[in-house]
Design a protein around this motif. Sequence first.
Motif, PDB file in Angstrom:
ATOM      1  N   ASP A   1       0.826  -1.140  -0.084  1.00  0.00           N
ATOM      2  CA  ASP A   1      -0.111   0.019  -0.091  1.00  0.00           C
ATOM      3  C   ASP A   1       1.013   1.200   0.272  1.00  0.00           C
ATOM      4  O   ASP A   1       1.474   1.541   0.923  1.00  0.00           O
ATOM      5  CB  ASP A   1      -0.889   0.022   1.321  1.00  0.00           C
ATOM      6  CG  ASP A   1      -1.658   1.244   1.184  1.00  0.00           C
ATOM      7  OD1 ASP A   1      -1.806   2.112   0.265  1.00  0.00           O
ATOM      8  OD2 ASP A   1      -2.395   1.337   2.459  1.00  0.00           O
TER       9      ASP A   1
ATOM     10  N   MET B   1       0.231   4.080   0.094  1.00  0.00           N
ATOM     11  CA  MET B   1      -0.147   5.317   0.662  1.00  0.00           C
ATOM     12  C   MET B   1       0.320   5.460   1.979  1.00  0.00           C
ATOM     13  O   MET B   1       0.695   6.633   2.526  1.00  0.00           O
ATOM     14  CB  MET B   1      -1.758   5.579   0.689  1.00  0.00           C
ATOM     15  CG  MET B   1      -2.299   5.896  -0.632  1.00  0.00           C
ATOM     16  SD  MET B   1      -3.953   5.992  -0.788  1.00  0.00           S
ATOM     17  CE  MET B   1      -4.215   4.259  -0.797  1.00  0.00           C
ATOM     18  N   LYS B   2       0.531   4.593   2.586  1.00  0.00           N
ATOM     19  CA  LYS B   2       1.244   4.534   3.972  1.00  0.00           C
ATOM     20  C   LYS B   2       2.504   5.020   4.124  1.00  0.00           C
ATOM     21  O   LYS B   2       2.776   6.001   4.657  1.00  0.00           O
ATOM     22  CB  LYS B   2       1.311   3.050   4.500  1.00  0.00           C
ATOM     23  CG  LYS B   2       0.348   2.507   5.117  1.00  0.00           C
ATOM     24  CD  LYS B   2       0.526   1.042   5.815  1.00  0.00           C
ATOM     25  CE  LYS B   2      -0.782   0.495   6.224  1.00  0.00           C
ATOM     26  NZ  LYS B   2      -0.731  -0.910   6.014  1.00  0.00           N
TER      27      LYS B   2
ATOM     28  N   ASN C   1       2.447   8.798   3.019  1.00  0.00           N
ATOM     29  CA  ASN C   1       1.845   9.525   4.500  1.00  0.00           C
ATOM     30  C   ASN C   1       3.150   9.763   5.276  1.00  0.00           C
ATOM     31  O   ASN C   1       3.527  10.720   5.679  1.00  0.00           O
ATOM     32  CB  ASN C   1       0.860   8.639   4.947  1.00  0.00           C
ATOM     33  CG  ASN C   1       0.495   9.385   6.560  1.00  0.00           C
ATOM     34  OD1 ASN C   1       0.045  10.513   6.358  1.00  0.00           O
ATOM     35  ND2 ASN C   1       0.521   8.596   7.570  1.00  0.00           N
TER      36      ASN C   1
ATOM     37  N   GLN D   1      -7.404   6.869  -5.178  1.00  0.00           N
ATOM     38  CA  GLN D   1      -6.596   7.159  -4.191  1.00  0.00           C
ATOM     39  C   GLN D   1      -6.836   8.559  -3.696  1.00  0.00           C
ATOM     40  O   GLN D   1      -6.314   8.598  -2.157  1.00  0.00           O
ATOM     41  CB  GLN D   1      -5.302   6.865  -4.775  1.00  0.00           C
ATOM     42  CG  GLN D   1      -4.764   5.362  -4.738  1.00  0.00           C
ATOM     43  CD  GLN D   1      -3.771   4.939  -5.486  1.00  0.00           C
ATOM     44  OE1 GLN D   1      -3.567   5.441  -6.826  1.00  0.00           O
ATOM     45  NE2 GLN D   1      -2.816   4.290  -4.759  1.00  0.00           N
TER      46      GLN D   1
ATOM     47  N   LEU E   1      -9.250   7.871  -0.762  1.00  0.00           N
ATOM     48  CA  LEU E   1      -8.350   7.294   0.494  1.00  0.00           C
ATOM     49  C   LEU E   1      -7.607   8.153   1.254  1.00  0.00           C
ATOM     50  O   LEU E   1      -7.451   7.860   2.512  1.00  0.00           O
ATOM     51  CB  LEU E   1      -7.699   5.993  -0.345  1.00  0.00           C
ATOM     52  CG  LEU E   1      -8.598   4.710  -0.589  1.00  0.00           C
ATOM     53  CD1 LEU E   1      -7.710   3.720  -1.293  1.00  0.00           C
ATOM     54  CD2 LEU E   1      -9.300   4.103   0.369  1.00  0.00           C
ATOM     55  N   LEU E   2      -6.860   8.889   0.356  1.00  0.00           N
ATOM     56  CA  LEU E   2      -5.942   9.807   1.183  1.00  0.00           C
ATOM     57  C   LEU E   2      -6.621  10.846   2.150  1.00  0.00           C
ATOM     58  O   LEU E   2      -6.276  10.982   3.098  1.00  0.00           O
ATOM     59  CB  LEU E   2      -4.972  10.604   0.172  1.00  0.00           C
ATOM     60  CG  LEU E   2      -3.691   9.965  -0.319  1.00  0.00           C
ATOM     61  CD1 LEU E   2      -3.236  10.596  -1.476  1.00  0.00           C
ATOM     62  CD2 LEU E   2      -2.749   9.473   0.534  1.00  0.00           C
ATOM     63  N   ASN E   3      -7.969  11.283   1.383  1.00  0.00           N
ATOM     64  CA  ASN E   3      -8.715  12.423   2.259  1.00  0.00           C
ATOM     65  C   ASN E   3      -9.233  11.569   3.355  1.00  0.00           C
ATOM     66  O   ASN E   3      -9.150  12.112   4.590  1.00  0.00           O
ATOM     67  CB  ASN E   3      -9.573  12.808   1.682  1.00  0.00           C
ATOM     68  CG  ASN E   3      -9.331  13.779   0.161  1.00  0.00           C
ATOM     69  OD1 ASN E   3      -8.279  14.445   0.472  1.00  0.00           O
ATOM     70  ND2 ASN E   3      -9.735  14.117  -0.766  1.00  0.00           N
ATOM     71  N   ASP E   4      -9.451  10.374   3.340  1.00  0.00           N
ATOM     72  CA  ASP E   4     -10.294   9.588   4.459  1.00  0.00           C
ATOM     73  C   ASP E   4      -9.430   9.165   5.433  1.00  0.00           C
ATOM     74  O   ASP E   4      -9.452   9.401   6.806  1.00  0.00           O
ATOM     75  CB  ASP E   4     -10.965   8.325   3.881  1.00  0.00           C
ATOM     76  CG  ASP E   4     -12.572   8.971   3.055  1.00  0.00           C
ATOM     77  OD1 ASP E   4     -12.646  10.163   3.140  1.00  0.00           O
ATOM     78  OD2 ASP E   4     -12.915   7.980   2.250  1.00  0.00           O
ATOM     79  N   ASN E   5      -8.420   8.582   5.029  1.00  0.00           N
ATOM     80  CA  ASN E   5      -7.593   7.752   5.840  1.00  0.00           C
ATOM     81  C   ASN E   5      -6.317   8.645   6.538  1.00  0.00           C
ATOM     82  O   ASN E   5      -5.654   8.276   7.515  1.00  0.00           O
ATOM     83  CB  ASN E   5      -6.864   6.546   5.357  1.00  0.00           C
ATOM     84  CG  ASN E   5      -7.812   5.704   4.726  1.00  0.00           C
ATOM     85  OD1 ASN E   5      -8.856   5.492   5.274  1.00  0.00           O
ATOM     86  ND2 ASN E   5      -7.629   4.822   3.706  1.00  0.00           N
ATOM     87  N   TYR E   6      -5.571   9.797   5.966  1.00  0.00           N
ATOM     88  CA  TYR E   6      -4.858  10.540   6.098  1.00  0.00           C
ATOM     89  C   TYR E   6      -5.249  11.849   6.253  1.00  0.00           C
ATOM     90  O   TYR E   6      -4.480  12.781   5.484  1.00  0.00           O
ATOM     91  CB  TYR E   6      -3.552  10.336   5.255  1.00  0.00           C
ATOM     92  CG  TYR E   6      -3.309   8.784   5.191  1.00  0.00           C
ATOM     93  CD1 TYR E   6      -2.604   8.056   6.391  1.00  0.00           C
ATOM     94  CD2 TYR E   6      -3.405   7.965   4.148  1.00  0.00           C
ATOM     95  CE1 TYR E   6      -2.196   6.861   6.327  1.00  0.00           C
ATOM     96  CE2 TYR E   6      -2.995   6.686   4.273  1.00  0.00           C
ATOM     97  CZ  TYR E   6      -2.477   5.988   5.321  1.00  0.00           C
ATOM     98  OH  TYR E   6      -1.938   4.898   5.268  1.00  0.00           O
ATOM     99  N   PRO E   7      -6.126  12.387   7.061  1.00  0.00           N
ATOM    100  CA  PRO E   7      -6.664  13.680   6.828  1.00  0.00           C
ATOM    101  C   PRO E   7      -5.484  15.005   7.438  1.00  0.00           C
ATOM    102  O   PRO E   7      -5.543  15.800   6.961  1.00  0.00           O
ATOM    103  CB  PRO E   7      -7.898  13.889   7.752  1.00  0.00           C
ATOM    104  CG  PRO E   7      -7.599  12.649   8.971  1.00  0.00           C
ATOM    105  CD  PRO E   7      -6.838  11.499   7.899  1.00  0.00           C
TER     106      PRO E   7
END
Length: 414
Positions: free
Chosen positions: A251, A253-254, A257, A270, A273-279
């Motif tokens: 993944d 995105m981790k 981040n 993505q 997902l970035l907006n939701d998981n890494y605000p």
Amino acid sequence: MHHAARTTSLALVVASALTLTACGGSGGADVGAEAKQTLTVWAMGTEGEKLADVAKTYKKAHPNVTVKVTPVGWDVAHQKLVAAAAAGKLPDVMQMGSSFLGEFADMGALEPVDTKAFKQDDFFPAAWDQGTYDGKSYGVPWYVDTRVLFYRTDLAKKAGLKGAPATMADLRKAAEAYQDKAGTKWGLHIQPSGLDAVQSFYPFLYSAGGAVLDDSGKPVVNSPDAVKALEKYGSYYAKGLSDKTFRPGYDVMKDFNRGAVPMFLGGPWQVGLLNDNYPGLKGKWAVAAVPADKASVSSAGGSSLAISADSTHKAAAKDFISYLADAKGQADWYERTKDLPANTKAWETGELAGDANMKVFRKQMETAMALPAQPKLTEITSKVDDAIGSVTQGKSSAKAALDKAQSAIESLVG
């Protein structure tokens, strides 16, 4: 003689088509759009799960039509469709991934699209192309997908970079600057090998003027442009700018981040997902067009909706697909799934029209390229995956790897 031979083969085809219909138990004419009926639909992954909700809404306006949606996992979709086609038991409507539409069109399992009801000009060119095989359309574009560049704007400042890299040469320089000045572990994430590595490679290949197959379906994967593109791609690994270890299920995105990976080529899902998981990353990243080589060209993916040639519910199937494929239906689908509409009018109002990130995807879609539909597309692209892997692992030159892929693909297309 030649003429007579053709008639017999035609008679055989007709006879086998008749027996197929008979064993499919669907002999007889279409029941008509308004008759009481059950429409069977197969859709993949998340789409299969979300489509059931849309089917309920559809039923309110079409009380006689019960739409029965079966979600099918992408991992088993191909074999399930092949088995159903062989048994004459395909559903009335099915979602078709761009990589296997050609195979089912070639088998005669799909009904050609009614081009009076569905107009090519309503859709992105690449989206329509993906549903076309041998000069005929078999799939109505449902949603599209393309890759653009995601990059960390805060780390770009640290690296002394102004904005997004505009060219492939800039991309390479940016990757080095992120590592040297911003202290990131890698410069760019691209997939080194394994299944679908070709997805990471397409933006390099297409932007350089290369392709896997030309418009007529002829393999051209070892053209000078393609070789140059794979050399550039391989150089990220040779210089330690990209991770040469393939990690299944990785993944990105981790790592994006935590700043280990400052740039990657990614799809529209993505963004959500970035907006939701890494605000906490908000305001520290952006998307930009694929850096240009000869041009800025990305790949087009996505799915079409096709009707089974054996269906006795073709009129109702066509109505249901119209509902999913018009601008309103596709804008609604975007709200539910964040799948990008294939219908360009769906981009003109609502959430999509005002979203700066989505404008980047929209512009990229205008020039994005799709592979021409082929019965053996999955096998063809796996030969390119092999070539990419042998270059990134330092086992082969780009030219030798692509010459090998070219001859393997020639025998598949033959």
